[in-house]
Design a protein around this motif. Structure first.
Motif, short mmCIF file in Angstrom:
data_model
loop_
_atom_site.label_atom_id
_atom_site.label_comp_id
_atom_site.label_asym_id
_atom_site.label_seq_id
_atom_site.Cartn_x
_atom_site.Cartn_y
_atom_site.Cartn_z
N ARG A 165 -8.76 -0.17 -2.86
CA ARG A 165 -9.79 -0.80 -2.04
C ARG A 165 -10.54 0.21 -1.15
NH1 ARG A 165 -11.06 -6.66 -1.37
NH2 ARG A 165 -12.20 -6.64 0.56
N LEU A 168 0.33 -4.42 -13.15
CA LEU A 168 0.79 -5.57 -13.93
C LEU A 168 -0.40 -6.38 -14.43
CD1 LEU A 168 3.71 -6.73 -11.59
CD2 LEU A 168 3.84 -5.25 -13.60
N ILE A 181 -4.21 -12.91 -5.17
CA ILE A 181 -3.91 -13.83 -4.06
C ILE A 181 -5.04 -14.87 -3.97
CG2 ILE A 181 -3.60 -14.01 -1.56
CD1 ILE A 181 -2.66 -11.03 -1.61
N VAL A 216 -7.10 -12.93 2.15
CA VAL A 216 -6.26 -11.72 2.07
C VAL A 216 -6.44 -11.13 0.67
CG1 VAL A 216 -3.91 -10.80 2.16
CG2 VAL A 216 -4.57 -12.67 3.68
N PRO A 217 -7.04 -9.93 0.55
CA PRO A 217 -7.26 -9.36 -0.78
C PRO A 217 -5.97 -8.82 -1.39
CG PRO A 217 -8.59 -8.25 0.93
CD PRO A 217 -7.57 -9.09 1.62
N PHE A 256 -9.51 -1.49 11.97
CA PHE A 256 -9.91 -1.23 10.58
C PHE A 256 -10.52 0.17 10.50
CE2 PHE A 256 -10.35 -5.38 8.09
CZ PHE A 256 -9.46 -6.08 8.88
C1 LIG Z 1 -10.34 -7.00 4.46
C2 LIG Z 1 -8.84 -7.08 4.41
C3 LIG Z 1 -8.17 -8.10 5.07
C4 LIG Z 1 -6.78 -8.18 5.04
N1 LIG Z 1 -6.16 -9.20 5.70
C5 LIG Z 1 -4.81 -9.29 5.65
C6 LIG Z 1 -4.13 -10.37 6.32
O1 LIG Z 1 -4.74 -11.25 6.93
N2 LIG Z 1 -2.77 -10.40 6.24
C7 LIG Z 1 -2.05 -9.46 5.57
O2 LIG Z 1 -0.83 -9.55 5.53
N3 LIG Z 1 -2.67 -8.44 4.93
C8 LIG Z 1 -4.03 -8.33 4.95
N4 LIG Z 1 -4.65 -7.29 4.30
C9 LIG Z 1 -3.83 -6.28 3.59
C10 LIG Z 1 -3.63 -6.57 2.08
O3 LIG Z 1 -4.61 -7.49 1.63
C11 LIG Z 1 -2.23 -7.13 1.79
O4 LIG Z 1 -1.22 -6.24 2.22
C12 LIG Z 1 -2.02 -7.40 0.30
O5 LIG Z 1 -0.78 -8.06 0.14
C13 LIG Z 1 -2.03 -6.12 -0.53
O6 LIG Z 1 -1.91 -6.50 -1.89
P1 LIG Z 1 -2.18 -5.42 -3.05
O7 LIG Z 1 -1.84 -6.08 -4.32
O8 LIG Z 1 -3.56 -4.86 -2.96
O9 LIG Z 1 -1.10 -4.30 -2.71
P2 LIG Z 1 -1.27 -2.72 -2.83
O10 LIG Z 1 -2.11 -2.25 -1.69
O11 LIG Z 1 -1.69 -2.36 -4.19
O12 LIG Z 1 0.23 -2.28 -2.55
C14 LIG Z 1 0.82 -2.45 -1.28
C15 LIG Z 1 2.33 -2.20 -1.42
O13 LIG Z 1 2.90 -3.23 -2.24
C16 LIG Z 1 3.57 -2.65 -3.35
N5 LIG Z 1 3.43 -3.53 -4.50
C17 LIG Z 1 2.30 -4.00 -5.09
N6 LIG Z 1 2.61 -4.79 -6.13
C18 LIG Z 1 3.96 -4.82 -6.21
C19 LIG Z 1 4.89 -5.45 -7.07
N7 LIG Z 1 4.52 -6.22 -8.11
N8 LIG Z 1 6.21 -5.26 -6.85
C20 LIG Z 1 6.63 -4.48 -5.82
N9 LIG Z 1 5.80 -3.85 -4.98
C21 LIG Z 1 4.48 -4.03 -5.17
C22 LIG Z 1 2.87 -1.32 -3.56
O14 LIG Z 1 3.71 -0.44 -4.29
C23 LIG Z 1 2.62 -0.89 -2.13
O15 LIG Z 1 3.81 -0.36 -1.56
C24 LIG Z 1 -6.05 -7.20 4.32
C25 LIG Z 1 -6.72 -6.18 3.63
C26 LIG Z 1 -8.10 -6.11 3.68
C27 LIG Z 1 -8.78 -5.02 2.91
#
Ligand SMILES: Cc1cc2nc3c(=O)[nH]c(=O)nc-3n(C[C@H](O)[C@H](O)[C@H](O)COP(=O)(O)OP(=O)(O)OC[C@H]3O[C@@H](n4cnc5c(N)ncnc54)[C@H](O)[C@@H]3O)c2cc1C
Length: 295
Positions: free
Chosen positions: A11, A65, A87, A108-109, A243
């Motif tokens: 991202r 995945l 999500i 939440v992305p 941010f």
């Molecule tokens: C604009 C914006 C708003 C946001 N708002 C929120 C919010 O309100 N609340 C909140 O909690 N977060 C928020 N986030 C953060 C983010 O969206 C979350 O943390 C989200 O869960 C990340 O998911 P991802 O798949 O992109 O994980 P990634 O960033 O790709 O990975 C994050 C971690 O999870 C691990 N991971 C990913 N997939 C797996 C899997 N299948 N098994 C084991 N580990 C895995 C990765 O190895 C890494 O350690 C926000 C982000 C942005 C950009």
């Protein structure tokens, strides 16, 4: 595949190439890929909505995945999902069906796997507060079902070996009053879009909020005058001080410079040691120490 650029998959649009990269569409494929790596480190990338990848790359094989991991289905009182499901898609299904509780993941992305790992949600509640179970695979190819009691969820963290890869899970989603559910989603979405940054590359909240009664992370960043500060192509957002945005050509080092300076200033001026919410891939121990990321 070898030397695969990762910046476009994350991202923040930051980060060097992965020495090896693959997609797994089924448990068998995933098991075979893990066997190929032979116990070496493997990192799972969701949508990179919470991870900073080093300029030299993560230094480990990366996998994503797809296929059977990308779906989700509504069941009686619950939603079952693959860890690669978005999500937003799962939330949308709950919202349209008038199911309660998924509003904690509104706007939440990322993927459900990332959400499980991060215990994503609001300040008050995380996904694990509503999770019945999740299946995970370990590097030796064994799988196991884990539950809330075992992972002991807390604010943006769980207790589970970082090498465990979530495959799928099931969340409580009881029927609610459809109008009330819709209103809750709308309210939360609007408030997030108003206060946070969705139109520039960011990873959301950079720092965890310290324990109350301490001020929240954005207030601390603001207090030490870091709002709007820029290093290279990275800037602490003028809209939301917790941010950091990529103005176009940011390097991971630019983000690290902002993190270290912010943390030092906050520590010096308030005595509070900020802890990052974002994950770090490919950084040496001394950098992790300087940004406050526990190993
Ligand atoms: C604009 C914006 C708003 C946001 N708002 C929120 C919010 O309100 N609340 C909140 O909690 N977060 C928020 N986030 C953060 C983010 O969206 C979350 O943390 C989200 O869960 C990340 O998911 P991802 O798949 O992109 O994980 P990634 O960033 O790709 O990975 C994050 C971690 O999870 C691990 N991971 C990913 N997939 C797996 C899997 N299948 N098994 C084991 N580990 C895995 C990765 O190895 C890494 O350690 C926000 C982000 C942005 C950009």
């Amino acid at each position: 595949m070898r030397d695969v650029p990762l910046a476009d998959l994350a991202r923040w649009k930051i980060g060097g190439p992965a020495p090896a990269y693959a997609k797994a569409g089924s448990e068998e494929e995933l098991r075979a890929l893990l066997a190929e790596v032979g116990g070496g480190p493997v990192l799972v990338l969701g949508r990179g909505a919470n991870v900073l990848i080093a300029d030299d790359g993560p230094g480990a094989a990366v996998l994503q995945l797809e296929g059977e991991f990308a779906g989700h289905e509504l069941l009686e009182g619950t939603i079952r999902f693959g860890a690669g499901a978005l999500i937003s898609a799962v939330v949308q299904t709950a919202r349209r069906a008038g199911r309660s509780g998924l509003w904690i993941l509104e706007a939440v992305p990322g993927t459900m796997g990332g959400a499980l790992r991060m215990n994503a949600g609001t300040a008050e509640e995380g996904i694990w507060d509503r999770s019945l179970w999740a299946d995970a695979m370990w590097p030796d190819g064994t799988t196991r079902r884990v539950t809330r009691g075992e992972v002991r969820p807390r604010y943006r963290a769980i207790d589970l070996e970082t090498e465990a890869i979530f495959l799928r899970g099931e969340l409580e989603a009881p029927p609610g009053d459809p109008d009330a559910v819709e209103e809750e989603h709308r309210r939360r979405r609007e408030s997030k879009l108003r206060a946070q940054v969705y139109d520039q590359p960011t990873c959301g909240s950079t720092w965890k909020n310290p324990e109350p009664p301490a001020p929240s992370a954005w207030q601390l960043v603001d207090r030490v005058g870091m709002r709007g500060e820029r290093r290279g192509g990275a800037q602490i957002s003028a809209k939301h001080a917790n941010f950091i945005v990529n103005l176009g050509d940011a390097r991971a080092q630019d983000v690290i410079d902002l993190l270290i300076e912010t943390r030092q200033r906050v520590l010096h001026e308030t005595g509070i040691a900020l802890e990052p919410e974002i994950q770090f891939w490919g950084f040496p121990d001394e950098v992790l120490r300087d940004v406050g990321a526990a190993r």
